[in-house]
Design a protein around this motif. Structure first.
Motif, PDB file in Angstrom:
ATOM      1  N   TYR A 157       0.802  -1.219   0.000  1.00  0.00           N
ATOM      2  CA  TYR A 157       0.000   0.000   0.000  1.00  0.00           C
ATOM      3  C   TYR A 157       0.836   1.272   0.000  1.00  0.00           C
ATOM      4  CZ  TYR A 157      -4.061  -2.956   0.596  1.00  0.00           C
ATOM      5  OH  TYR A 157      -5.030  -3.897   0.380  1.00  0.00           O
ATOM      6  N   THR A 158       2.151   1.139   0.127  1.00  0.00           N
ATOM      7  CA  THR A 158       3.061   2.276  -0.046  1.00  0.00           C
ATOM      8  C   THR A 158       4.126   1.862  -1.048  1.00  0.00           C
ATOM      9  OG1 THR A 158       2.727   3.042   2.235  1.00  0.00           O
ATOM     10  CG2 THR A 158       4.629   3.910   1.040  1.00  0.00           C
ATOM     11  N   LEU A 159       4.019   2.420  -2.245  1.00  0.00           N
ATOM     12  CA  LEU A 159       4.995   2.178  -3.295  1.00  0.00           C
ATOM     13  C   LEU A 159       5.827   3.446  -3.489  1.00  0.00           C
ATOM     14  CD1 LEU A 159       2.608   0.555  -5.962  1.00  0.00           C
ATOM     15  CD2 LEU A 159       3.854  -0.590  -4.104  1.00  0.00           C
ATOM     16  N   GLY A 160       6.826   3.361  -4.319  1.00  0.00           N
ATOM     17  CA  GLY A 160       7.623   4.536  -4.623  1.00  0.00           C
ATOM     18  C   GLY A 160       8.141   4.474  -6.049  1.00  0.00           C
ATOM     19  N   PHE A 161       8.451   5.647  -6.579  1.00  0.00           N
ATOM     20  CA  PHE A 161       9.176   5.725  -7.844  1.00  0.00           C
ATOM     21  C   PHE A 161      10.650   5.773  -7.486  1.00  0.00           C
ATOM     22  CE2 PHE A 161      11.519   8.058 -11.051  1.00  0.00           C
ATOM     23  CZ  PHE A 161      11.065   7.507 -12.239  1.00  0.00           C
ATOM     24  N   CYS A 162      11.417   4.813  -7.963  1.00  0.00           N
ATOM     25  CA  CYS A 162      12.851   4.822  -7.651  1.00  0.00           C
ATOM     26  C   CYS A 162      13.653   5.220  -8.870  1.00  0.00           C
ATOM     27  CB  CYS A 162      13.329   3.482  -7.096  1.00  0.00           C
ATOM     28  SG  CYS A 162      13.239   2.099  -8.219  1.00  0.00           S
ATOM     29  N   PRO A 163      14.443   6.281  -8.736  1.00  0.00           N
ATOM     30  CA  PRO A 163      15.319   6.706  -9.808  1.00  0.00           C
ATOM     31  C   PRO A 163      16.664   6.013  -9.704  1.00  0.00           C
ATOM     32  CG  PRO A 163      15.442   8.273  -8.039  1.00  0.00           C
ATOM     33  CD  PRO A 163      14.497   7.186  -7.583  1.00  0.00           C
ATOM     34  N   VAL A 164      17.535   6.266 -10.660  1.00  0.00           N
ATOM     35  CA  VAL A 164      18.880   5.684 -10.654  1.00  0.00           C
ATOM     36  C   VAL A 164      19.628   6.004  -9.359  1.00  0.00           C
ATOM     37  CG1 VAL A 164      19.780   7.688 -11.889  1.00  0.00           C
ATOM     38  CG2 VAL A 164      21.062   5.558 -11.943  1.00  0.00           C
ATOM     39  N   GLU A 165      19.307   7.136  -8.732  1.00  0.00           N
ATOM     40  CA  GLU A 165      20.013   7.527  -7.510  1.00  0.00           C
ATOM     41  C   GLU A 165      19.848   6.536  -6.372  1.00  0.00           C
ATOM     42  OE1 GLU A 165      19.675  11.083 -10.008  1.00  0.00           O
ATOM     43  OE2 GLU A 165      18.187   9.630  -9.332  1.00  0.00           O
ATOM     44  N   ILE A 166      18.857   5.658  -6.450  1.00  0.00           N
ATOM     45  CA  ILE A 166      18.699   4.667  -5.392  1.00  0.00           C
ATOM     46  C   ILE A 166      19.904   3.730  -5.344  1.00  0.00           C
ATOM     47  CG2 ILE A 166      17.513   2.806  -6.668  1.00  0.00           C
ATOM     48  CD1 ILE A 166      15.560   2.657  -4.251  1.00  0.00           C
ATOM     49  N   SER A 167      20.622   3.654  -6.456  1.00  0.00           N
ATOM     50  CA  SER A 167      21.816   2.810  -6.513  1.00  0.00           C
ATOM     51  C   SER A 167      23.103   3.604  -6.281  1.00  0.00           C
ATOM     52  CB  SER A 167      21.897   2.104  -7.872  1.00  0.00           C
ATOM     53  OG  SER A 167      21.996   3.036  -8.924  1.00  0.00           O
ATOM     54  N   MET A 168      22.965   4.912  -6.007  1.00  0.00           N
ATOM     55  CA  MET A 168      24.135   5.779  -5.863  1.00  0.00           C
ATOM     56  C   MET A 168      24.312   6.370  -4.469  1.00  0.00           C
ATOM     57  SD  MET A 168      23.509   7.902  -9.404  1.00  0.00           S
ATOM     58  CE  MET A 168      24.919   8.977  -9.180  1.00  0.00           C
ATOM     59  N   LEU A 169      23.201   6.671  -3.795  1.00  0.00           N
ATOM     60  CA  LEU A 169      23.262   7.534  -2.617  1.00  0.00           C
ATOM     61  C   LEU A 169      23.864   6.884  -1.378  1.00  0.00           C
ATOM     62  CD1 LEU A 169      19.895   9.478  -3.025  1.00  0.00           C
ATOM     63  CD2 LEU A 169      22.209  10.292  -3.435  1.00  0.00           C
ATOM     64  N   HIS A 170      23.892   5.555  -1.332  1.00  0.00           N
ATOM     65  CA  HIS A 170      24.607   4.923  -0.217  1.00  0.00           C
ATOM     66  C   HIS A 170      26.092   5.236  -0.334  1.00  0.00           C
ATOM     67  CE1 HIS A 170      25.621   2.092   2.950  1.00  0.00           C
ATOM     68  NE2 HIS A 170      26.550   1.596   2.151  1.00  0.00           N
ATOM     69  N   THR A 171      26.588   5.248  -1.551  1.00  0.00           N
ATOM     70  CA  THR A 171      28.010   5.528  -1.787  1.00  0.00           C
ATOM     71  C   THR A 171      28.327   7.002  -1.614  1.00  0.00           C
ATOM     72  OG1 THR A 171      28.189   3.678  -3.337  1.00  0.00           O
ATOM     73  CG2 THR A 171      29.867   5.399  -3.493  1.00  0.00           C
ATOM     74  N   THR A 172      27.475   7.882  -2.164  1.00  0.00           N
ATOM     75  CA  THR A 172      27.801   9.306  -2.163  1.00  0.00           C
ATOM     76  C   THR A 172      27.376  10.036  -0.896  1.00  0.00           C
ATOM     77  OG1 THR A 172      25.721   9.830  -3.309  1.00  0.00           O
ATOM     78  CG2 THR A 172      27.678   9.427  -4.676  1.00  0.00           C
ATOM     79  N   GLN A 173      26.325   9.553  -0.220  1.00  0.00           N
ATOM     80  CA  GLN A 173      25.820  10.261   0.956  1.00  0.00           C
ATOM     81  C   GLN A 173      25.690   9.361   2.190  1.00  0.00           C
ATOM     82  OE1 GLN A 173      22.267  12.557   0.329  1.00  0.00           O
ATOM     83  NE2 GLN A 173      22.939  13.384  -1.623  1.00  0.00           N
ATOM     84  N   ASN A 174      26.102   8.121   2.058  1.00  0.00           N
ATOM     85  CA  ASN A 174      25.948   7.149   3.138  1.00  0.00           C
ATOM     86  C   ASN A 174      24.483   7.003   3.564  1.00  0.00           C
ATOM     87  OD1 ASN A 174      27.113   5.207   4.849  1.00  0.00           O
ATOM     88  ND2 ASN A 174      27.112   6.619   6.577  1.00  0.00           N
ATOM     89  N   ALA A 175      23.576   7.182   2.605  1.00  0.00           N
ATOM     90  CA  ALA A 175      22.154   7.003   2.878  1.00  0.00           C
ATOM     91  C   ALA A 175      21.850   5.517   3.081  1.00  0.00           C
ATOM     92  CB  ALA A 175      21.335   7.549   1.721  1.00  0.00           C
ATOM     93  N   ASP A 176      20.790   5.241   3.827  1.00  0.00           N
ATOM     94  CA  ASP A 176      20.415   3.861   4.141  1.00  0.00           C
ATOM     95  C   ASP A 176      19.635   3.267   2.960  1.00  0.00           C
ATOM     96  OD1 ASP A 176      20.031   1.493   5.480  1.00  0.00           O
ATOM     97  OD2 ASP A 176      18.375   2.242   6.708  1.00  0.00           O
ATOM     98  N   LEU A 177      20.351   3.059   1.848  1.00  0.00           N
ATOM     99  CA  LEU A 177      19.697   2.657   0.603  1.00  0.00           C
ATOM    100  C   LEU A 177      20.390   1.462  -0.038  1.00  0.00           C
ATOM    101  CD1 LEU A 177      19.017   6.184  -0.955  1.00  0.00           C
ATOM    102  CD2 LEU A 177      17.410   4.708   0.253  1.00  0.00           C
TER     103      LEU A 177
END
Length: 314
Positions: free
Chosen positions: A92-112
């Motif tokens: 019931y909660t979906l999201g649009f995921c852009p290419v950044e979902i594969s980048m931001l853990h590396t560039t921002q240490n995001a929990d992704l």
């Protein structure tokens, strides 16, 4: 067989587990029974937003419930993506995921990390372009890049750690230019900044530049060949001899551990939506390419992209 008090007590957790599994199975069988939220990681009006809303309209017809788009911009999309990953895995909660979902853990240490999510399907690809204001002194890609070799020029993008920031840095590395990335919350906002002269140029998806109409001039395409909606705009390879290809792909995802039955339902619904004439026509008019991957293929693709960007940007 006689059931002792001890064995009866030990069976309680097992019975509870069976009841929970039965409840999950019932929920999956009845899915969807209510409205679905589709979380968008960028501002309204950008490529992610427009693609998400176009798909949501088709999903409503397939699933028979409302699919409500909700924008949660910020931190190059990390705010929205981390939010989706922490929601209940009930579809019931979906999201649009852009290419950044594969980048931001590396560039921002995001929990992704990829394992935080269930990937339903890829729905599009936005080839990158570079554009300037319609009245800019730079009339060709060569003009802009030659100037950028002599002085720093500001270039708007969809946020720190975004694919368009990476593309800007890639141009610098390949051609020795001094393009300075300036982050905005979304590609549409970045292109607007270029149109107003707030930034000298913008790197964005083709659709985001096209949406500005006559307010901007697209100078170059970061794709292997000219785009159908920009047939007269040269690729970087044709214009300056540099085979620079960057694109913003997008897809649908949700939290990890989504029950298989719900995953199957959503996968079919997304495929039907992508195949619809209305969605295909929308992407064509938007300057994007329709690229579909099913859940298994998309999951593998995201992992490959994550590994690639970890090497390139780490």
């Amino acid at each position: 067989m006689k059931l002792t008090r001890r064995s009866a007590l030990l069976s309680v957790p097992a019975l509870a587990g069976l009841a929970a599994c039965s409840k999950v199975s019932e929920d999956a069988a009845g899915y969807p029974e209510g409205d679905i939220r589709l979380i968008i990681q960028a501002d309204p009006g950008g490529g992610s937003d427009l693609s998400s809303r176009a798909l949501a309209k088709q999903l409503e017809g397939t699933l028979g419930v409302s699919v409500i788009a909700e924008n949660k911009p910020g931190a190059s999309g990390a705010i929205a993506m981390e939010y989706v990953g922490k929601q209940k895995a009930d579809g019931y909660t979906l999201g649009f995921c852009p290419v950044e979902i594969s980048m931001l853990h590396t560039t921002q240490n995001a929990d992704l990390l990829p394992e935080n999510f269930t990937f339903i399907g890829q729905i599009m690809l936005a080839p990158g372009v570079i554009s300037v204001a319609a009245d800019s002194e730079y009339e060709t890609l060569e003009d802009l890049l030659e100037a950028a070799k002599k002085e720093e020029l500001t270039v708007g993008n969809s946020g720190a750690g975004s694919i368009w920031e990476a593309a800007t840095l890639g141009i610098n590395a390949e051609l020795g230019t001094k393009l300075t990335p300036v982050p905005y919350d979304g590609g549409a906002t970045a292109v607007s900044a270029a149109a107003s002269g707030e930034a000298v140029a913008a790197v964005s998806g083709a659709g985001e530049a096209l949406a500005q109409g006559d307010e901007v001039r697209v100078l170059g395409v970061m794709h292997e060949e000219p785009l159908p909606d920009l047939p007269d705009i040269p690729t970087f390879k044709d214009a300056v001899g540099a085979d620079l290809q960057y694109g913003g792909w997008g897809g649908i995802y949700t939290a990890a551990d989504l029950p298989q039955q719900i995953r199957d339902t959503l996968e079919k619904a997304v495929k039907d939506a992508v195949d619809s004439e209305e969605y295909q026509e929308f992407q064509k008019k938007s300057g994007n390419l329709v690229v579909y991957r099913d859940s298994e293929e998309f999951t593998q693709f995201v992992q490959e992209q994550y590994d690639e960007f970890a090497t390139l940007l780490g």
